[in-house]
Design a protein around this motif. Structure first.
Motif, PDB file in Angstrom:
ATOM      1  N   LYS A 114      12.885  25.402  39.657  1.00 45.01           N
ATOM      2  CA  LYS A 114      11.457  25.092  39.811  1.00 45.01           C
ATOM      3  C   LYS A 114      11.232  23.578  39.925  1.00 45.01           C
ATOM      4  CE  LYS A 114       8.496  23.851  37.194  1.00 45.01           C
ATOM      5  NZ  LYS A 114       7.986  22.803  38.092  1.00 45.01           N
ATOM      6  N   SER A 157       6.368  23.629  42.637  1.00 44.07           N
ATOM      7  CA  SER A 157       5.038  23.281  42.138  1.00 44.07           C
ATOM      8  C   SER A 157       4.353  22.362  43.136  1.00 44.07           C
ATOM      9  CB  SER A 157       5.149  22.569  40.784  1.00 44.07           C
ATOM     10  OG  SER A 157       5.627  23.446  39.794  1.00 44.07           O
ATOM     11  N   VAL A 160       4.409  27.231  34.127  1.00 47.06           N
ATOM     12  CA  VAL A 160       4.966  27.966  35.272  1.00 47.06           C
ATOM     13  C   VAL A 160       6.345  28.512  34.922  1.00 47.06           C
ATOM     14  CG1 VAL A 160       5.839  27.733  37.630  1.00 47.06           C
ATOM     15  CG2 VAL A 160       3.638  26.714  37.017  1.00 47.06           C
ATOM     16  N   ALA A 209       6.164  31.536  32.777  1.00 44.35           N
ATOM     17  CA  ALA A 209       5.805  32.729  33.545  1.00 44.35           C
ATOM     18  C   ALA A 209       6.983  33.253  34.353  1.00 44.35           C
ATOM     19  CB  ALA A 209       4.629  32.410  34.466  1.00 44.35           C
ATOM     20  N   LEU A 210       7.766  32.351  34.934  1.00 39.62           N
ATOM     21  CA  LEU A 210       8.932  32.783  35.704  1.00 39.62           C
ATOM     22  C   LEU A 210       9.935  33.500  34.809  1.00 39.62           C
ATOM     23  CD1 LEU A 210       9.520  29.577  37.871  1.00 39.62           C
ATOM     24  CD2 LEU A 210       8.441  31.714  38.593  1.00 39.62           C
ATOM     25  N   ILE A 212       4.632  37.904  39.485  1.00 38.61           N
ATOM     26  CA  ILE A 212       5.142  36.729  38.765  1.00 38.61           C
ATOM     27  C   ILE A 212       4.340  35.487  39.140  1.00 38.61           C
ATOM     28  CG2 ILE A 212       7.116  35.174  38.520  1.00 38.61           C
ATOM     29  CD1 ILE A 212       8.942  37.595  38.932  1.00 38.61           C
ATOM     30  N   LEU A 213       4.065  35.338  40.430  1.00 44.06           N
ATOM     31  CA  LEU A 213       3.375  34.135  40.898  1.00 44.06           C
ATOM     32  C   LEU A 213       1.927  34.100  40.451  1.00 44.06           C
ATOM     33  CD1 LEU A 213       4.917  33.978  44.470  1.00 44.06           C
ATOM     34  CD2 LEU A 213       5.488  32.531  42.512  1.00 44.06           C
ATOM     35  N   ARG A 268       0.770  35.320  37.641  1.00 44.38           N
ATOM     36  CA  ARG A 268       0.799  34.891  36.249  1.00 44.38           C
ATOM     37  C   ARG A 268       1.120  33.399  36.153  1.00 44.38           C
ATOM     38  NH1 ARG A 268       4.453  38.009  34.334  1.00 44.38           N
ATOM     39  NH2 ARG A 268       3.124  39.521  33.265  1.00 44.38           N
ATOM     40  N   ALA A 269       2.043  32.933  36.968  1.00 48.64           N
ATOM     41  CA  ALA A 269       2.466  31.537  36.894  1.00 48.64           C
ATOM     42  C   ALA A 269       1.310  30.592  37.201  1.00 48.64           C
ATOM     43  CB  ALA A 269       3.636  31.287  37.842  1.00 48.64           C
ATOM     44  N   SER A 303      -0.503  28.196  34.532  1.00 49.42           N
ATOM     45  CA  SER A 303      -0.519  26.767  34.814  1.00 49.42           C
ATOM     46  C   SER A 303      -1.925  26.202  34.644  1.00 49.42           C
ATOM     47  CB  SER A 303      -0.006  26.517  36.232  1.00 49.42           C
ATOM     48  OG  SER A 303      -0.070  25.155  36.568  1.00 49.42           O
TER      49      SER A 303
END
Length: 302
Positions: A176, A209, A243, A246-247, A260-261, A263-264, A268
């Motif tokens: 990430k 990010s 992030v 979440a990942l 997943i994204l 939630r990330a 964030s």
């Protein structure tokens, strides 16, 4: 369980001032001190979500004692590997007038070969569902240090520069970087091309990010762009760590990438609204989760 590793632990000191002015004397409205470093922040976010998480970090000197005391008070499950050097401090200055955030990060103490091996022993004794390695490598740590910790595990790697490139040999499931770190690591301005280069070098997937622009995910299953429903004002210093949390959670639950994204991005944003790195506004997180837009390339399904 998710295990986070922070080789370059810190005591985060946050000052809030009315306005940050160069060449001026400032009086802080508020001063807060807490255990930090990226992996510790990830663990703090997961703990807030009632996820089973354990933090492994280094600690030395009087500052290391302060880190241990604060982690205990916060109720975080943690084990601290003793080092001879003094744990570093990071300083954040929040300007109330314009919301700007200024950070000063110390490099950290030198870690000896024996101390690094002790850290590795603590990590290898654990069998987590997901291993998270976050932050800079401290001076003295082997360049391949992260690769050795990650090898053979489902993992997330969040670091930059030489540590990122060397860590790819450990074949992390996800790396990430932010956009600047990805450009620095690959020399490419095209972020998707740069992400695929990291995947060819060993990363299973790359989540980039983009700051207020959300996230770009390049994975074997497809490429997605996730964007928040609106702009937020606050302290963004812990947004990237949220992030990563979440990942790791998504990997542990074997969730599809769009979920997943979402939630990330929601986490964030919740971190931006939190007062300190590692804090999240849970009400915002639960409210915004389904409002995050996740779009795939035309040939992919989201």
């Amino acid at each position: 369980m998710i295990v986070t590793v922070t080789p370059n632990t810190a005591l985060d000191v946050t000052y809030t001032v009315d306005s940050l002015v160069p060449d001026a004397v400032h009086r802080a409205r508020d001063v807060r001190r807490r255990a930090g470093g990226k992996g510790v922040n990830v663990a703090r976010v997961l703990h807030a979500l009632d996820v089973d998480v354990h933090a492994i970090a280094t600690a030395g000197g009087a500052t290391g004692v302060a880190v241990a005391t604060e982690l205990g008070a916060a109720g975080l499950s943690a084990e601290l590997v003793p080092i001879g050097g003094e744990t570093r401090r990071t300083t954040t200055v929040l300007s109330a007038s314009d919301g700007s955030v200024t950070l000063i990060n110390e490099p950290g103490p030198v870690v000896t070969a024996a101390e690094w091996e002790l850290l590795a022993e603590h990590v290898h004794r654990r069998e987590p569902e997901v291993l998270v390695c976050s932050g800079s490598l401290p001076p003295g740590a082997p360049s391949e240090g992260y690769a050795r910790l990650l090898a053979g595990r489902t993992s997330v790697l969040d670091t930059s520069g030489a540590a990122l490139l060397a860590g790819l040999a450990g074949r992390p499931a996800v790396v990430k970087p932010n956009a600047e770190e990805l450009r620095e690591a690959t020399g490419h301005d095209d972020l998707e091309r740069a992400a695929r280069e990291l995947m060819r070098a060993g990363a299973g997937a790359v989540v980039v990010s983009l700051g207020a622009g959300g996230l770009l995910a390049v994975t074997p299953a497809g490429t997605w762009r996730a964007t928040p429903p609106g702009a937020l004002t606050g302290n963004a210093t812990g947004a990237g760590d949220a992030v990563v949390a979440a990942l790791a959670l998504g990997l542990s639950r074997r969730e599809p990438w769009p979920e997943i994204l979402r939630r990330a991005v929601a986490l964030s944003g919740a971190a931006v609204l939190g007062p300190l790195a590692g804090d999240v506004d849970l009400a915002h997180y639960h409210r915004q989760g389904q409002r995050v837009a996740v779009r795939a390339r035309p040939e992919q399904e989201s």
